[in-house]
Design a protein around this motif. Structure first.
Motif, short mmCIF file in Angstrom:
data_model
loop_
_atom_site.label_atom_id
_atom_site.label_comp_id
_atom_site.label_asym_id
_atom_site.label_seq_id
_atom_site.Cartn_x
_atom_site.Cartn_y
_atom_site.Cartn_z
N TRP A 88 -57.09 49.82 85.57
CA TRP A 88 -57.16 51.25 85.89
C TRP A 88 -57.75 52.06 84.74
CZ3 TRP A 88 -57.96 54.56 89.41
CH2 TRP A 88 -57.60 55.89 89.27
N ARG A 95 -53.99 65.50 96.11
CA ARG A 95 -54.96 64.47 95.70
C ARG A 95 -55.88 64.13 96.88
NH1 ARG A 95 -54.67 58.28 93.34
NH2 ARG A 95 -55.75 58.68 91.41
N CYS A 125 -44.59 51.99 92.14
CA CYS A 125 -45.28 52.97 91.31
C CYS A 125 -45.42 54.22 92.18
CB CYS A 125 -46.65 52.39 90.98
SG CYS A 125 -47.78 53.56 90.20
N ASP A 145 -47.71 57.40 84.10
CA ASP A 145 -49.14 57.29 83.84
C ASP A 145 -49.44 57.60 82.39
OD1 ASP A 145 -50.00 56.38 86.21
OD2 ASP A 145 -50.55 58.32 87.04
N LYS A 188 -49.07 45.97 93.20
CA LYS A 188 -48.63 47.27 92.70
C LYS A 188 -48.67 48.21 93.90
CE LYS A 188 -50.15 50.78 89.31
NZ LYS A 188 -51.23 51.03 88.31
C1 DGJ Z 1 -51.38 56.24 89.95
C2 DGJ Z 1 -50.88 55.08 89.15
O1 DGJ Z 1 -49.76 55.43 88.42
C3 DGJ Z 1 -52.01 54.58 88.26
O2 DGJ Z 1 -51.55 53.55 87.43
C4 DGJ Z 1 -53.15 54.14 89.11
O3 DGJ Z 1 -52.76 53.03 89.87
C5 DGJ Z 1 -53.60 55.28 90.01
N1 DGJ Z 1 -52.51 55.86 90.75
C6 DGJ Z 1 -54.66 54.81 90.97
O4 DGJ Z 1 -55.02 55.78 91.86
#
Ligand code: DGJ
Length: 729
Positions: free
Chosen positions: A336, A443, A526, A548, A476
């Motif tokens: 990422w 988003r 996540c 993040d 994930k």
């Molecule tokens: C949010 C996540 O926390 C990031 O690590 C990454 O996967 C992004 N989304 C991708 O859109």
């Protein structure tokens, strides 16, 4: 037997190794009163604490002042509408619009061993580990019944609470509030400790004095959220990591929640926790039942530190299920922050090739591999491989990565739909929205109405199909927006208030299916970083992405707040590139490694592009992870100094259960002039044991290291970390 019922005194006594919880039945109305929660008691004759003889106060002897009784008695599960003016735990509306409810004891059942609730994440334990008490109560007028459920985990000093509401009446009833737990106590100059934050700044610890009125922490965002956390601890004033009494509640749930403490006119406090009542109504037809999610309750007589260790042990033993829970996780590299959406097969293989030579064990392909997803404006829902990017297809890429000796992992966001997607063009009605109102974007995406079976099945199959197509060993599962515009095309008007909760149940159902179909999968939850870092998700995935924000210094605070309740084995933590993408800070690569060591450990950078001296450090860091991870994952956590509090340095340690080994991490955040060394008193060691500090010849007793401490030389420069590793001689 850790639960006893004393018939004559009408007292339930629930004992764990170090704590006791007691409930009493009083008066002809058979009210359930809370008597005691705290250090373990041998004597059960504690009914006098209920203050029922002080007036005479109970309605059978003084019914002209029934309201006074209801408004001051320490209730085990307070109801709304009849005279208890404090926050209630349950409120209803009958078909004719009435709202009052009174619950009286009917019977109880004590059993050994605990299974999880169906469809909900919840704790479990064997017959040897825990006992369960279920107290059946009834409202005589409506026929509504409530079963108060208690799990008593003797080995780890935890009591779980929940309630199941059953409609035993003649007609439907609407539940307008169902909390899962209540704790009525005298105020002991409590401070309420909770976790707050925002995106990239999750779970910052806050402590405020409990004063008259109500103080609540809550989410109505459809998830547990970045902003607040379903947790509260009441600690006695000036309590520390090692001292003071603490009463904590943590909610095993991933949606809207409320936890509140209220101090009343008599200086009594009431702490309640449960599903947030705002936007919530649940229609209970005759004969139907509603199971509220579980609350984990911890009492510590030895400060916040003991509380943390109790939660850690409990989650490791009685909530996390994955086959990885007691195993080292593969050291991963996630693309990422390395590439964002700009990647293809060639680039990923180049990263994997370099990474494999450095000892990294798994490549994770993040967002951007599907449909027309070239940025975050489109394609969520179109879960087919973009072969322009991944030439030769997904299986080819996975096989190539496997040939390098690495595992392969993949990113999904199955709960979402972009307006610019094939899925939305064919099913615009699948997005959660209020008919006639344009739903708010976040988003640039909407949330799928997963409460509809066909939508849920579609989303699940998309994920499963990809996983069946190649050797994918990690997922994930991301979720990048909070819920709004609550409307479902399928729910009837009088059930629309069920949407928030049904949504959470749908996510649970999908994740359960996933781990059943792919039992060897390593799942990491996540949510835009750590917005759904909660015990509910932990039931499905042994690890959750913390934030993040991968900056080592910001992470000190985020990980301190997270570790206040969660075992380190659950915290997703990576080393990333500098200047850090969130805050622009430059920290030494070495320190970034030390900080990530407190979690699952991995990398989030383009290993082909970082400075050579950083890259050269990776094999050493990977070796460090392998050396210490068993200890970090399984040991007891001690918070020694908090950078969030002192603004200069941070220190925490992990000590093995047998106290033969310990690892302390020290980070000097800001250097100070004319301050040559710092005395740190270690914690958690056995005073009588002798330890050697790795790299030194001298040995020290645990007593010395804890009472007198060690001197840490002040490093030159900011953001400098070091590890102190102790092994028993
Ligand atoms: C949010 C996540 O926390 C990031 O690590 C990454 O996967 C992004 N989304 C991708 O859109």
């Amino acid at each position: 037997m850790s639960i006893t019922f004393h018939e004559k005194e009408q007292i339930f006594k629930l004992d764990t190794k170090n704590t006791t919880y007691a409930i009493g039945i009083v008066d002809e109305d058979k009210f359930l009163g809370h008597i005691y929660y705290g250090a373990r008691l041998d004597d059960y004759r504690i009914g006098y604490l209920m203050r029922i003889s002080e007036n005479p106060f109970v309605p059978s002897e003084n019914n002209r002042d029934r309201v006074s009784f209801l408004d001051s008695f320490a209730m085990e599960y307070p109801t709304h509408g009849l005279g208890d003016y404090r926050e209630s735990c349950i409120s209803i509306r009958t078909l004719n619009g009435n709202m009052g409810l009174s619950l009286s004891y009917v019977s109880h059942k004590i059993t050994e061993g605990k299974t999880s609730f169906e469809g909900l994440p919840s704790s479990f334990g064997s017959r040897e580990e825990c006992s369960v008490l279920e107290i059946l109560c009834e409202d005589k007028v409506t026929g509504l019944q409530a079963v108060l459920q208690y799990g008593v985990f003797d080995d780890v000093d935890v009591i779980t609470r929940s309630v199941k509401v059953m409609n035993n009446g003649q007609e439907a009833v609407y539940l307008t509030k169902v909390y899962s737990a209540c704790l009525d106590m005298d105020n002991q100059d409590f401070e309420a400790v909770s976790l707050h934050g925002s995106w990239a700044r999750e779970r910052q610890i806050q402590s405020v004095p409990v004063s008259h009125g109500k103080y609540s922490v809550e989410s109505i965002r459809g998830e547990s959220s970045h902003q607040d956390h379903p947790f509260m601890a009441l600690k006695t004033k000036n309590g520390t990591q090692e001292t003071g009494e603490v009463y904590a509640m943590h909610f095993v749930y991933s949606g809207n929640f409320k936890v509140q403490v209220q101090s009343d006119q008599f200086d009594q406090v009431r702490m309640v926790m449960g599903i947030h009542p705002e936007g919530f109504t649940w229609k209970l037809e005759k004969g139907e039942a509603f199971q509220a999610p579980e609350v984990v309750m911890v009492y510590s007589g030895e400060g916040l530190g003991k509380m943390s260790r109790t939660f850690h042990d409990f989650y490791r033993k009685h909530l996390i299920r994955s086959e990885y829970k007691d195993k080292k996780r593969p050291v991963l590299i996630n693309n990422w922050e390395a590439t964002y959406f700009e990647f293809d097969t060639e680039k990923l293989i180049a990263i994997a090739r370099e990474a494999s030579q450095l000892g990294i064990e798994m490549l994770v392909m993040d967002d951007g591999w599907f449909g027309s997803r070239c940025d975050d404006n489109r394609a969520l829902g179109d879960w087919y491989v973009n072969e322009d990017k991944l030439k030769g297809g997904l299986k080819y890429l996975v096989d190539e990565v496997n040939k390098l000796g690495m595992k392969f992992g993949i990113w999904f966001e199955p709960e979402m739909i972009s307006p610019d997607s094939d899925l939305y063009r064919s099913h615009p009605d699948w997005a959660i929205a209020i008919p006639g109102r344009k739903a708010s974007l976040c988003r640039n995406q909407y949330v799928l109405d997963l409460t509809r079976k066909e939508v849920r099945d579609y989303a699940y199959e998309c994920v499963a199909k990809i996983l069946r197509s190649a050797n994918i060993e990690y997922v994930k599962w991301d979720m990048n927006r909070q819920l709004s515009d609550l409307g479902s095309l399928e729910l009837p008007a009088d059930r629309m208030g069920e949407l928030y909760h049904r949504y959470v149940l749908a996510v649970y159902e999908m994740q359960e299916r996933l781990i059943q179909e792919f039992p060897h999968l390593l799942l990491e939850n996540c949510s835009g970083g750590g917005a759904r870092f909660d015990p509910g998700m932990l039931y499905y995935s042994p690890q959750i992405w913390c934030s993040d924000d991968t900056d080592a210094i910001e992470r000190l605070k985020i990980q301190e707040g997270t570790a206040l309740i969660y075992p380190l084995s659950a915290m997703g933590a990576h080393v990333s590139d500098c200047p850090n993408h969130t805050v622009g800070r430059v920290t030494p690569f070495e320190t970034r490694g030390y900080v990530a060591l407190a979690g699952t450990f991995g990398y989030e950078l383009d290993v082909t592009k970082i400075p050579e001296e950083d890259r050269n450090m990776i094999p050493e860091q990977v070796a460090m992870y392998h050396k210490y991870n068993d200890l970090v994952r399984e040991g007891d956590y001690y918070r020694i100094a908090s950078y969030a509090e002192n603004h200069y340095f941070d220190c925490y340690g992990v000590v093995s259960k047998d106290k033969k080994e310990a690892l302390y991490t020290f980070v000097q955040v800001l250097n100070r002039p004319n301050c040559h060394s710092r005395r740190i008193k270690l914690q958690g060691l056995a005073p009588e044991k002798t330890y050697r500090i790795e790299g030194e010849d001298n040995t020290y007793t645990g007593e010395l290291l804890m009472k007198a401490g060690i001197n840490i030389q002040n490093p030159w420069g900011d953001f400098k970390g070091q590890l102190i590793h102790l092994v028993e001689e």
